[in-house]
Design an enzyme around this catalytic site. Structure first.
Site, PDB file in Angstrom:
ATOM      1  N   THR A  10       0.578  -1.374  -0.058  1.00  0.00           N
ATOM      2  CA  THR A  10       0.111  -0.003   0.011  1.00  0.00           C
ATOM      3  C   THR A  10       0.766   1.334  -0.042  1.00  0.00           C
ATOM      4  O   THR A  10       0.367   2.479  -0.052  1.00  0.00           O
ATOM      5  CB  THR A  10      -0.951   0.076   1.247  1.00  0.00           C
ATOM      6  OG1 THR A  10       0.151  -0.244   2.223  1.00  0.00           O
ATOM      7  CG2 THR A  10      -2.048  -0.922   1.202  1.00  0.00           C
ATOM      8  N   GLY A  11       2.022   1.300   0.189  1.00  0.00           N
ATOM      9  CA  GLY A  11       2.897   2.199   0.250  1.00  0.00           C
ATOM     10  C   GLY A  11       3.505   2.793  -1.148  1.00  0.00           C
ATOM     11  O   GLY A  11       2.820   2.342  -2.481  1.00  0.00           O
ATOM     12  N   ALA A  12       4.266   3.874  -1.097  1.00  0.00           N
ATOM     13  CA  ALA A  12       4.551   4.693  -2.314  1.00  0.00           C
ATOM     14  C   ALA A  12       5.376   3.656  -3.204  1.00  0.00           C
ATOM     15  O   ALA A  12       5.149   3.579  -4.506  1.00  0.00           O
ATOM     16  CB  ALA A  12       5.524   5.921  -2.077  1.00  0.00           C
ATOM     17  N   SER A  39      -4.500  -1.861   6.820  1.00  0.00           N
ATOM     18  CA  SER A  39      -4.725  -2.048   5.569  1.00  0.00           C
ATOM     19  C   SER A  39      -5.549  -3.277   5.152  1.00  0.00           C
ATOM     20  O   SER A  39      -5.862  -3.605   4.068  1.00  0.00           O
ATOM     21  CB  SER A  39      -3.687  -1.970   4.534  1.00  0.00           C
ATOM     22  OG  SER A  39      -2.967  -0.626   4.810  1.00  0.00           O
ATOM     23  N   CYS A 127      17.937   5.063  -2.874  1.00  0.00           N
ATOM     24  CA  CYS A 127      17.624   5.848  -3.979  1.00  0.00           C
ATOM     25  C   CYS A 127      18.637   6.727  -4.534  1.00  0.00           C
ATOM     26  O   CYS A 127      18.948   6.797  -5.705  1.00  0.00           O
ATOM     27  CB  CYS A 127      16.348   6.423  -3.783  1.00  0.00           C
ATOM     28  SG  CYS A 127      16.145   7.334  -2.393  1.00  0.00           S
ATOM     29  N   GLY A 158      10.911   9.942  -0.929  1.00  0.00           N
ATOM     30  CA  GLY A 158      11.733   8.995  -0.266  1.00  0.00           C
ATOM     31  C   GLY A 158      11.319   8.815   1.262  1.00  0.00           C
ATOM     32  O   GLY A 158      11.826   7.979   2.003  1.00  0.00           O
ATOM     33  N   ARG A 244      16.606  17.639   1.642  1.00  0.00           N
ATOM     34  CA  ARG A 244      15.279  17.351   1.211  1.00  0.00           C
ATOM     35  C   ARG A 244      14.618  18.678   0.444  1.00  0.00           C
ATOM     36  O   ARG A 244      14.805  19.739   1.316  1.00  0.00           O
ATOM     37  CB  ARG A 244      14.320  16.864   2.415  1.00  0.00           C
ATOM     38  CG  ARG A 244      14.399  15.465   2.336  1.00  0.00           C
ATOM     39  CD  ARG A 244      13.267  14.934   3.549  1.00  0.00           C
ATOM     40  NE  ARG A 244      13.648  13.791   4.094  1.00  0.00           N
ATOM     41  CZ  ARG A 244      13.330  12.540   3.520  1.00  0.00           C
ATOM     42  NH1 ARG A 244      13.232  12.267   2.349  1.00  0.00           N
ATOM     43  NH2 ARG A 244      13.677  11.461   4.440  1.00  0.00           N
ATOM     44  N   HIS A 251      14.702  12.662  -7.483  1.00  0.00           N
ATOM     45  CA  HIS A 251      15.706  13.371  -6.736  1.00  0.00           C
ATOM     46  C   HIS A 251      16.487  14.186  -7.923  1.00  0.00           C
ATOM     47  O   HIS A 251      16.709  13.508  -8.820  1.00  0.00           O
ATOM     48  CB  HIS A 251      16.517  12.554  -6.216  1.00  0.00           C
ATOM     49  CG  HIS A 251      15.893  11.665  -4.820  1.00  0.00           C
ATOM     50  ND1 HIS A 251      14.714  12.137  -4.302  1.00  0.00           N
ATOM     51  CD2 HIS A 251      16.505  10.704  -4.218  1.00  0.00           C
ATOM     52  CE1 HIS A 251      14.668  11.531  -3.059  1.00  0.00           C
ATOM     53  NE2 HIS A 251      15.357  10.341  -3.078  1.00  0.00           N
ATOM     54  N   GLN A 324      12.601   8.824  -7.932  1.00  0.00           N
ATOM     55  CA  GLN A 324      13.118   8.206  -6.565  1.00  0.00           C
ATOM     56  C   GLN A 324      12.432   6.992  -6.452  1.00  0.00           C
ATOM     57  O   GLN A 324      12.972   5.862  -6.066  1.00  0.00           O
ATOM     58  CB  GLN A 324      13.021   9.220  -5.419  1.00  0.00           C
ATOM     59  CG  GLN A 324      13.334   8.734  -4.132  1.00  0.00           C
ATOM     60  CD  GLN A 324      12.267   7.739  -3.526  1.00  0.00           C
ATOM     61  OE1 GLN A 324      11.033   7.873  -3.864  1.00  0.00           O
ATOM     62  NE2 GLN A 324      12.866   6.797  -2.560  1.00  0.00           N
TER      63      GLN A 324
HETATM   64  P1  A2P Z   1       0.076   0.354   5.490  1.00  0.00           P
HETATM   65  O1  A2P Z   1      -0.343   1.324   4.617  1.00  0.00           O
HETATM   66  O2  A2P Z   1      -0.768  -0.668   6.048  1.00  0.00           O
HETATM   67  O3  A2P Z   1       0.569   1.268   6.800  1.00  0.00           O
HETATM   68  P2  A2P Z   1       5.436   4.168   2.624  1.00  0.00           P
HETATM   69  O4  A2P Z   1       7.004   3.992   2.560  1.00  0.00           O
HETATM   70  O5  A2P Z   1       4.928   4.777   1.610  1.00  0.00           O
HETATM   71  O6  A2P Z   1       5.103   4.864   3.981  1.00  0.00           O
HETATM   72  O7  A2P Z   1       4.887   2.817   2.872  1.00  0.00           O
HETATM   73  C1  A2P Z   1       5.074   1.788   3.809  1.00  0.00           C
HETATM   74  C2  A2P Z   1       4.419   0.599   3.554  1.00  0.00           C
HETATM   75  O8  A2P Z   1       4.993  -0.364   4.770  1.00  0.00           O
HETATM   76  C3  A2P Z   1       2.986   0.472   3.584  1.00  0.00           C
HETATM   77  O9  A2P Z   1       2.310  -0.603   2.705  1.00  0.00           O
HETATM   78  C4  A2P Z   1       2.831   0.062   5.207  1.00  0.00           C
HETATM   79  O10 A2P Z   1       1.369  -0.341   5.197  1.00  0.00           O
HETATM   80  C5  A2P Z   1       3.582  -1.131   5.355  1.00  0.00           C
HETATM   81  N1  A2P Z   1       3.967  -1.041   6.672  1.00  0.00           N
HETATM   82  C6  A2P Z   1       4.149  -0.185   7.728  1.00  0.00           C
HETATM   83  N2  A2P Z   1       3.948  -0.648   9.028  1.00  0.00           N
HETATM   84  C7  A2P Z   1       4.045  -2.193   8.665  1.00  0.00           C
HETATM   85  C8  A2P Z   1       3.724  -3.355   9.539  1.00  0.00           C
HETATM   86  N3  A2P Z   1       4.072  -3.402  10.779  1.00  0.00           N
HETATM   87  N4  A2P Z   1       3.456  -4.588   8.789  1.00  0.00           N
HETATM   88  C9  A2P Z   1       3.488  -4.406   7.502  1.00  0.00           C
HETATM   89  N5  A2P Z   1       3.541  -3.614   6.726  1.00  0.00           N
HETATM   90  C10 A2P Z   1       3.746  -2.204   7.206  1.00  0.00           C
END
Ligand code: A2P
Length: 340
Positions: A10-12, A39, A127, A158, A244, A251, A324
């Site tokens: 779900t992250g970037a 999520s 990166c 980043g 930053r 970047h 990045q």
């Molecule tokens: P979630 O969206 O559920 O918090 P970014 O680098 O863009 O911040 O994304 C971080 C990613 O790592 C997201 O998909 C986030 O999920 C996931 N994440 C953060 N904490 C945990 C955790 N404790 N267990 C599993 N995934 C995690």
């Protein structure tokens, strides 16, 4: 066809991994999307199909061949050994395993041969390091480099998807004269910039866990130490100042490069024109050079403002800009997976 899992889907970087896997038609048999419990249950589309996000757990990896991991260093430390135990190969986007001598640290345009040495985990470099090294390596190979000084202008991506969203919201709030409460970035980011906020070593004994020498922050040290590991050359003198800037996802870096021998500017153009993953973008008559908006969403690292440094011999400046989230993270990881 492989059974693939994305940790941090779900992250970037996780979201970019999904679009690059689809774009490049990576041979996927099944795809598991893993994130935090926050999520779990959310649906994400991949090639028109809804996939339900699952909570990342130690038993998430049964039957998985390949894990692309970008959920943060502490998460990789905790869960990726379970993925390896279950028989998967992990391409890890975090810094946790990068300097482990057992773990290859790979930029496919530079050291693809290292992939074969993996024992279950391959690390994706930092990166800023990747974006610097894609154009630097062919020059290093052709002419030898004595020293490189990098100054970075790093985008919000980043620091993750939340930091990008906060930058958007803070810009909007400040433009309307309102205040904005940040949660991820420690300083005002809209209409401002600041030296990189990764852990800083101030020389005090309680900073002995910071992986950077006194006076450096970890981001700067990553650019130095990871370059040595990727090039297999710890004698190369590298220095960095990381900053930053309020840019969303690409970047920029000003590189000052001192070569080991006499080099002409046409020699440099000759090498960079042929360099994999590099595109020269220069319109001198218009004073137009690579900008973050040119690189955003694109694969190549853009290079411009290639010029002689008048202050000392065999030295050149260049300006490099790379996405990045793509080449700095997700694209590099997928390229490693393709080679695997
Ligand atoms: P979630 O969206 O559920 O918090 P970014 O680098 O863009 O911040 O994304 C971080 C990613 O790592 C997201 O998909 C986030 O999920 C996931 N994440 C953060 N904490 C945990 C955790 N404790 N267990 C599993 N995934 C995690």
């Amino acid at each position: 066809m492989k059974n693939v899992a994305i940790a941090g889907a779900t992250g970037a970087v996780g979201q970019e991994l999904l679009s690059i896997l689809a774009e490049r038609n990576f041979p996927i048999k099944s795809l598991k999307l893993l994130a935090s419990s926050r999520s779990a249950g959310r649906k994400i589309k991949f090639k028109g199909e809804d996939i339900t996000v699952q909570e990342l757990r130690h038993d998430s990896f049964d039957g998985v061949d390949l894990v692309l991991s970008s959920a943060g260093g502490s998460i990789s430390k905790e869960y990726m050994p379970s993925a390896v135990k279950a028989g998967a190969v992990v391409v890890d986007n975090t810094s946790y395993f990068r300097m482990n001598p057992e773990v290859p640290l790979v930029v496919p345009e530079i050291n693809p041969q290292e992939i074969k040495k993996h024992k279950g985990i391959i690390a994706n470099p930092n990166c800023s390091t990747i974006i610097m090294l894609v154009p630097l390596f062919p020059l290093y190979k052709a002419f030898g480099i004595e020293r490189v000084q990098a100054c970075t202008y790093q985008a919000s991506s980043g620091a993750g998807a939340t930091a990008m969203e906060e930058l958007r919201l803070e810009c909007a709030a400040l433009a309307e004269g309102k205040t904005f409460k940040r949660t991820v970035i420690p300083h005002q980011y809209a209409f401002n910039l600041f030296p990189h906020n990764s852990s800083y070593n101030d020389g005090s004994p309680d900073k002995s866990a910071v992986h950077a020498p006194t006076g450096y922050c970890e981001e700067e040290w990553k650019m130095i130490a990871e370059t040595h590991k990727i090039f297999g050359d710890s004698s190369l003198r590298v220095n960095a100042t990381c900053v930053r800037v309020p840019v969303l996802r690409a970047h920029s870096e000003a590189l000052n490069i001192r070569f080991s021998k006499k080099v002409s500017i046409s020699d440099i153009y000759g090498i960079l024109r042929e360099a994999p993953g590099v595109e020269i973008l220069e319109e001198p008559s218009k004073n137009r050079w690579p900008m973050p908006i040119d690189a955003s969403g694109k694969d190549p690292v853009l290079v411009g403002r290639i010029r002689v440094d008048q202050s000392q011999e065999n030295t050149f400046d260049m300006w490099v800009v790379g996405d990045q989230i793509r080449k700095g993270a997700a694209l590099n990881a997928v390229q490693i997976a393709e080679l695997l």
